[in-house]
Design an enzyme around this catalytic site. Structure first.
Site, PDB file in Angstrom:
ATOM      1  N   LYS A 160       0.415 -26.549 -26.532  1.00 18.05           N
ATOM      2  CA  LYS A 160       1.023 -25.258 -26.502  1.00 18.05           C
ATOM      3  C   LYS A 160       0.903 -24.523 -25.023  1.00 18.05           C
ATOM      4  O   LYS A 160       1.344 -23.462 -25.052  1.00 18.05           O
ATOM      5  CB  LYS A 160       0.203 -24.399 -27.480  1.00 18.05           C
ATOM      6  N   ASN A 209      -1.789 -17.533 -46.636  1.00 18.67           N
ATOM      7  CA  ASN A 209      -3.107 -18.148 -46.070  1.00 18.67           C
ATOM      8  C   ASN A 209      -4.354 -17.278 -46.155  1.00 18.67           C
ATOM      9  O   ASN A 209      -3.980 -15.906 -46.417  1.00 18.67           O
ATOM     10  CB  ASN A 209      -3.044 -19.017 -44.658  1.00 18.67           C
ATOM     11  N   LYS A 245      -4.858 -28.615 -28.941  1.00 20.13           N
ATOM     12  CA  LYS A 245      -3.705 -27.438 -29.072  1.00 20.13           C
ATOM     13  C   LYS A 245      -3.502 -26.660 -27.607  1.00 20.13           C
ATOM     14  O   LYS A 245      -2.566 -26.265 -27.218  1.00 20.13           O
ATOM     15  CB  LYS A 245      -4.177 -26.461 -29.968  1.00 20.13           C
TER      16      LYS A 245
HETATM   17  N1  CTP Z   1       0.877 -20.687 -34.074  1.00 18.24           N
HETATM   18  C1  CTP Z   1       1.956 -20.620 -33.930  1.00 18.24           C
HETATM   19  N2  CTP Z   1       2.888 -20.642 -34.647  1.00 18.24           N
HETATM   20  C2  CTP Z   1       2.793 -21.223 -35.799  1.00 18.24           C
HETATM   21  C3  CTP Z   1       1.621 -21.798 -36.370  1.00 18.24           C
HETATM   22  C4  CTP Z   1       0.249 -21.320 -35.437  1.00 18.24           C
HETATM   23  O1  CTP Z   1       2.022 -19.946 -32.841  1.00 18.24           O
HETATM   24  N3  CTP Z   1       3.976 -21.575 -36.461  1.00 18.24           N
HETATM   25  C5  CTP Z   1      -0.393 -20.452 -33.435  1.00 18.24           C
HETATM   26  C6  CTP Z   1      -1.703 -19.588 -34.042  1.00 18.24           C
HETATM   27  O2  CTP Z   1      -1.226 -18.190 -33.864  1.00 18.24           O
HETATM   28  C7  CTP Z   1      -2.653 -20.090 -33.062  1.00 18.24           C
HETATM   29  C8  CTP Z   1      -2.580 -21.463 -32.716  1.00 18.24           C
HETATM   30  O3  CTP Z   1      -0.952 -21.551 -32.804  1.00 18.24           O
HETATM   31  O4  CTP Z   1      -2.902 -19.343 -31.994  1.00 18.24           O
HETATM   32  C9  CTP Z   1      -3.044 -22.545 -33.422  1.00 18.24           C
HETATM   33  O5  CTP Z   1      -2.926 -22.436 -34.736  1.00 18.24           O
HETATM   34  P1  CTP Z   1      -3.230 -23.688 -35.768  1.00 18.24           P
HETATM   35  O6  CTP Z   1      -2.774 -23.343 -37.373  1.00 18.24           O
HETATM   36  O7  CTP Z   1      -4.729 -23.905 -35.495  1.00 18.24           O
HETATM   37  O8  CTP Z   1      -2.738 -25.160 -35.279  1.00 18.24           O
HETATM   38  P2  CTP Z   1      -1.560 -25.802 -35.621  1.00 18.24           P
HETATM   39  O9  CTP Z   1      -0.411 -25.666 -34.571  1.00 18.24           O
HETATM   40  O10 CTP Z   1      -0.739 -25.156 -36.748  1.00 18.24           O
HETATM   41  O11 CTP Z   1      -2.007 -27.136 -36.059  1.00 18.24           O
HETATM   42  P3  CTP Z   1      -2.742 -27.665 -37.275  1.00 18.24           P
HETATM   43  O12 CTP Z   1      -1.993 -27.137 -38.401  1.00 18.24           O
HETATM   44  O13 CTP Z   1      -2.348 -29.011 -37.085  1.00 18.24           O
HETATM   45  O14 CTP Z   1      -3.967 -27.281 -37.313  1.00 18.24           O
END
Ligand code: CTP
Length: 400
Positions: free
Chosen positions: A342, A211, A338
């Site tokens: 989380k 990404n 989130k």
């Molecule tokens: N994160 C994580 N583990 C993953 C993906 C994301 O711990 N496999 C963490 C990121 O580091 C960030 C937070 O979760 O601090 C939010 O990440 P984001 O990509 O915005 O959210 P997602 O939970 O992946 O949700 P979505 O893809 O639906 O936006």
């Protein structure tokens, strides 16, 4: 031997405003003088209804200024230039409002406009005034991008007869905050785990899914925490730039699974976790052992990776946990979800579609949302300054 106070020989500018708590300024001056600070007092005209300049002169050893036209010409400019730290205690809604709007019609607000540096404010007022949206907007603006640190008022009975949040923070807390502001080492002794950058999920030996994360925000956070005295462990994905110097331990990872493993291995040792990384949410079900050819018919099957923050939230012993939510729009709703889902203590929301805010650039604009609802808007600024603003919020929450 007693430790040297960071306040020793520092020039502190203390603004006193018209609140019943103004009498506490005498005790505050005494405590700051105990630590051998040089304290210069400036007073608004409203404060004169509550306390005499003589009381503050006796405590500080210098005549307070009570108006813009007193003392030497351009006193406000000289006082501001000489100050190592500006403290406004007690701070009324009126003075904070004027500070937020850039009004400079008295010695205190003129000094604030002429001053560049950290300012500690200790609001003191009726609870309804403290909660009023107009006041909140002013305070949030000051705390957002102007290096203003709020010493939040305490709950209790107030002079107006009301009970609630509005009593000026304890003098000792203000002295402690002044020390922290001047040492700049408010993360001394804290163990901070920061993740940064993207991950790579291999399709074959030469191709991967990744990404746009550059690692800049996470690196800025790691650098700022280290500069503020923290013992930092940085878990970094394959970022486009080099990690900062001064980091205690650097763990380089490539995949989301490796990042998860590294974070979980370090988590028991961390008091604060800042997940600024963008680990992949999906990874190929299988990785091909040799380079695929153009002629190979490829249909890629993906499987979800583990959510690292979710794994952390299931732990019995959890650090103070900060997540990021990079979204494509101004609505903070998903970020708040989130935060809940989380089990975070704080989430940093940013709208990556805003020019200058988001992936692969040196600046960012974020909204800091704390569990419990406290919100701070950080306007567009250098990522290093955003990192320090995030750390200010963490430091503040850990103290309250
Ligand atoms: N994160 C994580 N583990 C993953 C993906 C994301 O711990 N496999 C963490 C990121 O580091 C960030 C937070 O979760 O601090 C939010 O990440 P984001 O990509 O915005 O959210 P997602 O939970 O992946 O949700 P979505 O893809 O639906 O936006």
């Amino acid at each position: 031997m007693a430790k040297r106070s960071p306040l020793k020989n520092k020039n502190l500018l203390l603004g006193v405003t018209g609140s019943v708590a103004a009498y506490k300024a005498v005790e505050l001056v005494r405590r700051l003088k105990d630590e051998e600070a040089d304290v210069r007092v400036i007073m608004t005209s409203a404060s004169l209804n509550f306390i005499t300049p003589l009381s503050l002169e006796l405590a500080s050893g210098q005549k307070p200024l009570t108006g813009l036209w007193e003392g030497e010409p351009l006193a406000h400019v000289n006082l501001a230039a000489a100050a190592d730290l500006f403290i406004v205690a007690p701070a009324t809604a009126n003075t904070l409002g004027k500070m937020a709007l850039g009004i400079a019609d008295d010695i205190l607000t003129a000094c604030f406009l002429a001053y560049r540096g950290k300012t500690l404010v200790a609001p003191a007022m009726n609870p309804a005034m403290y909660a009023h949206p107009a006041f909140r907007r002013n305070l949030d603006f000051l705390k957002g991008g102007l290096a203003v640190i709020e010493m939040a008022p305490e709950e209790g009975a107030l002079a107006c007869g009301a009970a609630g949040v509005g009593r000026m923070a304890a003098v000792e807390k203000i002295v402690e905050a002044a020390r922290d502001a001047l040492t700049g080492k408010d993360f001394q002794g804290r163990r901070v785990l920061v993740t940064a950058g993207p991950t790579r999920e291999a399709i074959d030996p030469v191709r991967f899914i990744s990404n746009r994360s550059s690692g800049r925000m996470g690196f800025a956070l790691a650098k700022a925490a280290a500069a503020r005295g923290a013992d930092v462990t940085l878990v970094s994905g394959p970022a486009a730039i080099s990690p900062p110097a001064g980091i205690g331990k650097l763990i380089r990872v490539e995949t989301a699974a490796q990042m998860e493993k590294a974070v979980l291995a370090e988590i028991n040792n961390a008091q604060i976790l800042i997940m600024a990384a963008a680990p992949a949410d999906f990874t190929p079900e299988e990785t091909f052992g040799k380079k695929l050819a153009k002629s190979d018919k490829l249909s890629l099957k993906l499987k979800a990776t583990h959510d690292i923050l979710l794994e952390v939230s299931r732990r019995k012993k959890k650090p103070f946990t900060v997540g990021f939510a990079a979204e494509t729009g101004p609505d903070t709703g998903r970020a708040r979800q989130k935060l809940e889902k989380k089990g975070l203590d704080m989430i940093i929301f940013n709208d990556v579609t805003r020019p200058g805010a988001g992936f692969d650039c040196g600046t960012n604009a974020v909204t800091i949302i704390a569990r419990g609802g406290d919100i701070r808007e950080i306007p567009l600024m250098d990522k290093q300054d955003v990192a320090n603003a995030v750390l200010d919020s963490i430091s503040h929450l850990l103290k309250t």
